[in-house]
Write an enzyme that holds these catalytic residues in place. Sequence first.
Site, PDB file in Angstrom:
ATOM      1  N   ARG A  52     -21.674  -4.116  -1.253  1.00  0.00           N
ATOM      2  CA  ARG A  52     -22.030  -3.156  -1.851  1.00  0.00           C
ATOM      3  C   ARG A  52     -22.494  -3.754  -3.492  1.00  0.00           C
ATOM      4  O   ARG A  52     -23.194  -3.046  -4.425  1.00  0.00           O
ATOM      5  CB  ARG A  52     -20.709  -2.773  -2.261  1.00  0.00           C
ATOM      6  CG  ARG A  52     -19.742  -1.110  -1.354  1.00  0.00           C
ATOM      7  CD  ARG A  52     -18.821  -1.296  -1.270  1.00  0.00           C
ATOM      8  NE  ARG A  52     -19.612   0.270  -3.279  1.00  0.00           N
ATOM      9  CZ  ARG A  52     -19.352   1.565  -2.539  1.00  0.00           C
ATOM     10  NH1 ARG A  52     -18.847   1.900  -1.473  1.00  0.00           N
ATOM     11  NH2 ARG A  52     -19.596   2.135  -3.251  1.00  0.00           N
ATOM     12  N   LYS A 149      -9.338  -5.979  14.071  1.00  0.00           N
ATOM     13  CA  LYS A 149      -8.204  -5.255  13.930  1.00  0.00           C
ATOM     14  C   LYS A 149      -7.600  -4.920  12.520  1.00  0.00           C
ATOM     15  O   LYS A 149      -8.086  -5.591  11.869  1.00  0.00           O
ATOM     16  CB  LYS A 149      -7.083  -5.750  14.737  1.00  0.00           C
ATOM     17  CG  LYS A 149      -6.911  -7.559  13.818  1.00  0.00           C
ATOM     18  CD  LYS A 149      -5.057  -7.930  14.415  1.00  0.00           C
ATOM     19  CE  LYS A 149      -4.171  -7.427  13.287  1.00  0.00           C
ATOM     20  NZ  LYS A 149      -4.376  -8.355  12.872  1.00  0.00           N
ATOM     21  N   HIS A 179      -8.181 -12.304  17.200  1.00  0.00           N
ATOM     22  CA  HIS A 179      -8.026 -13.604  17.461  1.00  0.00           C
ATOM     23  C   HIS A 179      -7.832 -14.599  17.912  1.00  0.00           C
ATOM     24  O   HIS A 179      -7.539 -15.667  18.084  1.00  0.00           O
ATOM     25  CB  HIS A 179      -8.306 -14.039  15.747  1.00  0.00           C
ATOM     26  CG  HIS A 179      -7.186 -14.395  14.880  1.00  0.00           C
ATOM     27  ND1 HIS A 179      -6.437 -13.515  14.250  1.00  0.00           N
ATOM     28  CD2 HIS A 179      -6.722 -15.721  15.140  1.00  0.00           C
ATOM     29  CE1 HIS A 179      -5.566 -13.943  13.647  1.00  0.00           C
ATOM     30  NE2 HIS A 179      -5.191 -15.432  13.879  1.00  0.00           N
ATOM     31  N   LYS A 183      -8.005 -18.940  20.820  1.00  0.00           N
ATOM     32  CA  LYS A 183      -6.864 -19.572  19.877  1.00  0.00           C
ATOM     33  C   LYS A 183      -6.508 -20.531  21.748  1.00  0.00           C
ATOM     34  O   LYS A 183      -6.531 -20.217  22.350  1.00  0.00           O
ATOM     35  CB  LYS A 183      -5.535 -19.662  19.977  1.00  0.00           C
ATOM     36  CG  LYS A 183      -5.297 -18.608  18.305  1.00  0.00           C
ATOM     37  CD  LYS A 183      -3.974 -19.029  17.938  1.00  0.00           C
ATOM     38  CE  LYS A 183      -4.170 -18.061  16.799  1.00  0.00           C
ATOM     39  NZ  LYS A 183      -3.814 -19.311  15.060  1.00  0.00           N
ATOM     40  N   GLU A 217       5.142 -16.874  10.007  1.00  0.00           N
ATOM     41  CA  GLU A 217       4.477 -17.653   9.472  1.00  0.00           C
ATOM     42  C   GLU A 217       5.098 -17.475   7.936  1.00  0.00           C
ATOM     43  O   GLU A 217       6.326 -16.845   7.680  1.00  0.00           O
ATOM     44  CB  GLU A 217       3.514 -15.853   8.715  1.00  0.00           C
ATOM     45  CG  GLU A 217       2.579 -15.961  10.331  1.00  0.00           C
ATOM     46  CD  GLU A 217       1.923 -15.428   9.913  1.00  0.00           C
ATOM     47  OE1 GLU A 217       0.308 -15.434   9.192  1.00  0.00           O
ATOM     48  OE2 GLU A 217       2.231 -13.612   9.361  1.00  0.00           O
ATOM     49  N   ASP A 236       0.540  -4.776  12.337  1.00  0.00           N
ATOM     50  CA  ASP A 236      -0.512  -5.856  11.959  1.00  0.00           C
ATOM     51  C   ASP A 236      -0.416  -7.481  12.980  1.00  0.00           C
ATOM     52  O   ASP A 236      -1.276  -7.436  13.117  1.00  0.00           O
ATOM     53  CB  ASP A 236       0.253  -7.063  10.905  1.00  0.00           C
ATOM     54  CG  ASP A 236      -0.650  -7.623   9.720  1.00  0.00           C
ATOM     55  OD1 ASP A 236      -2.010  -7.048  10.249  1.00  0.00           O
ATOM     56  OD2 ASP A 236      -0.073  -8.896   9.406  1.00  0.00           O
ATOM     57  N   HIS A 241      -1.349  -8.720  18.532  1.00  0.00           N
ATOM     58  CA  HIS A 241      -1.515 -10.364  18.872  1.00  0.00           C
ATOM     59  C   HIS A 241       0.038 -10.630  19.634  1.00  0.00           C
ATOM     60  O   HIS A 241      -0.035 -11.799  20.438  1.00  0.00           O
ATOM     61  CB  HIS A 241      -1.410 -11.529  17.308  1.00  0.00           C
ATOM     62  CG  HIS A 241      -1.911 -11.475  16.618  1.00  0.00           C
ATOM     63  ND1 HIS A 241      -3.233 -11.102  16.497  1.00  0.00           N
ATOM     64  CD2 HIS A 241      -1.873 -10.819  14.958  1.00  0.00           C
ATOM     65  CE1 HIS A 241      -4.038 -10.442  15.606  1.00  0.00           C
ATOM     66  NE2 HIS A 241      -3.607 -10.888  14.539  1.00  0.00           N
ATOM     67  N   LYS A 341       6.760 -12.409   8.015  1.00  0.00           N
ATOM     68  CA  LYS A 341       6.023 -13.427   6.805  1.00  0.00           C
ATOM     69  C   LYS A 341       6.900 -14.213   6.105  1.00  0.00           C
ATOM     70  O   LYS A 341       8.602 -13.565   6.299  1.00  0.00           O
ATOM     71  CB  LYS A 341       5.552 -12.821   5.984  1.00  0.00           C
ATOM     72  CG  LYS A 341       4.413 -11.766   6.482  1.00  0.00           C
ATOM     73  CD  LYS A 341       2.947 -11.765   6.224  1.00  0.00           C
ATOM     74  CE  LYS A 341       1.691 -11.360   7.202  1.00  0.00           C
ATOM     75  NZ  LYS A 341       0.967 -12.392   7.531  1.00  0.00           N
TER      76      LYS A 341
HETATM   77  C1  BG6 Z   1      -4.086 -11.751  11.684  1.00  0.00           C
HETATM   78  C2  BG6 Z   1      -2.950 -10.837  10.368  1.00  0.00           C
HETATM   79  O1  BG6 Z   1      -3.914 -11.060  12.333  1.00  0.00           O
HETATM   80  O2  BG6 Z   1      -3.342 -13.016  11.396  1.00  0.00           O
HETATM   81  C3  BG6 Z   1      -2.026 -11.392   9.210  1.00  0.00           C
HETATM   82  O3  BG6 Z   1      -3.522 -10.111  10.137  1.00  0.00           O
HETATM   83  C4  BG6 Z   1      -1.254 -13.410  10.397  1.00  0.00           C
HETATM   84  O4  BG6 Z   1      -1.379 -11.986   8.407  1.00  0.00           O
HETATM   85  C5  BG6 Z   1      -3.016 -13.494  10.238  1.00  0.00           C
HETATM   86  O5  BG6 Z   1      -1.282 -14.019   9.223  1.00  0.00           O
HETATM   87  C6  BG6 Z   1      -1.884 -14.924  11.473  1.00  0.00           C
HETATM   88  O6  BG6 Z   1      -3.030 -15.729  12.411  1.00  0.00           O
HETATM   89  P1  BG6 Z   1      -2.755 -17.493  11.964  1.00  0.00           P
HETATM   90  O7  BG6 Z   1      -4.001 -17.732  13.124  1.00  0.00           O
HETATM   91  O8  BG6 Z   1      -2.908 -17.991  11.063  1.00  0.00           O
HETATM   92  O9  BG6 Z   1      -0.837 -16.693  12.801  1.00  0.00           O
END
Ligand code: BG6
Length: 490
Positions: A52, A149, A179, A183, A217, A236, A241, A341
């Site tokens: 934007r 996502k 993602h 991996k 995390e 999330d 995941h 987290k």
């Molecule tokens: C993301 C989440 O999809 O994955 C984040 O939105 C998270 O909150 C992240 O921190 C973790 O990914 P990775 O690859 O660091 O384990």
Amino acid sequence: MPNSKLTESTCQEIIIFGGVGDLAWRKLLPALYLAHAHSRLDTDCRIICIGRQDWSREDYIAFVEKSSKPQIEAADLLEKTWGGFLARLDYVCMDVTQSESYQRLAAQCQMDATRVFYLATSPSLFIRICACLDEARLINPTSRLVLEKPLGHDLPSAQAINMAVARHFEEHQIYRIDHYLGKETVQNLMVLRFGNAIFEPLWRAPYIRQVQITVAETVGVGSRAGFYDQTGAMRDMVQNHLLQLLCIVAMEAPLSLDSDDVRNEKLKVLRSLPRMDLASVRQFTVRGQYTAGSVGNEKAQGYLQEDNVRAGSPTETFVALRTQVNNARWAGVPFFLRTGKRLQHRRSEIVIDFAQPAFSIFADQPAAAQPNRLVITLQPEESIQLQMMAKEPGSGMNLTPVHLNLDLESAMVGRRAEAYERLLIDVVKGRLTHFMRRDELEAAWRWADPILEGWTQLGQPPRPYAAGTWGPAAASALMAREGGTWFEES
Ligand code: BG6
């Protein structure tokens, strides 16, 4: 849902919506740089970023220099190669909700190019963007659409997006990205299971006693609190995941690596997960929220003190739960999932506990009670460890646990592409195997929704846990009720 019209073609235009956003500068552009540096993009492939901000191309390049370049490791950064990458970039300033502004984008595009549209925007814009692209005649049969996502915040919203997007793109053109599926170790899990003879016969009840999947995390919500506070750990991390990891652990061998073969098997797993009623939500789930503490040597504030978090927010930053896969292979085997987290360490691992031998001549020894355990570590390091029993040296016949360790990073030299790079290359090459199909995504929401609804009905705030711990004590109790402990507690 047939959709495997795989075309091993490449692409000439990659168009990133949300080109100034966090995901674009932090992940997508560095990943595309690496793909460029390793000659994985066609020489004429252009990258058109949309934002934007009323910027010129030069302004955008300056932004990428400042934001994305530092994300790339020095060893991978060659000035000449970086210059070549920047030459691929263009910038278009537009309001993506206004159909007129797509003419500006169309002016940058070549007729009939094979193009990828990457929607790195809020999902609330997905439907509008697709409709405008269609109206501007930018979609052709070779176009591909990448959706980030979280896709929706529950089943109805995910279905609404899927339905609307399907008016403009065929299912085989849609790449729903998770993602974790990019991996290295997650992909390796399929090789471990289906490329070796030794595990598969034992990979089932009653030989496996329980499965643990942890994605821990140390980071907090940081600058993403505005998004995260509306989302929470269940939407999330767990709905996507962790469930994808569970699918790969639990699925039957697919007929081939063809996208539909793999996704059909994952779908069966998702459909075998029992939906939780209110009593199960109360009994089998734990939600938590971090309070102030310290992670490593650093002090961390509590979730409620983070910028942009609502006062008294009920959003969970931690989830632990027990589920099971109701099919012949897994009957009676508990699957424990956990993510959070601000936990003590950054670790993602899958722990498979095997059952005790049916009869043991060592039953009188306490060590014999320890299970054979396979620990697959996805990050920070990539390793596979098998805990076994051996004889303690000496005159007795005493058992002692030993570990067979496979350090995948040192066993396999060579560059390991990062998840986004690998998945972007898949999109460019038209390979769908590591992306989620519509029915898979909806099945995952069908399982997650009753848990989210149950939490709302129960109306209990998340359990507090101090930053730098392993989450609320109730998560350990969840395990202990079935005689187990989380891996780091054992
Ligand atoms: C993301 C989440 O999809 O994955 C984040 O939105 C998270 O909150 C992240 O921190 C973790 O990914 P990775 O690859 O660091 O384990």
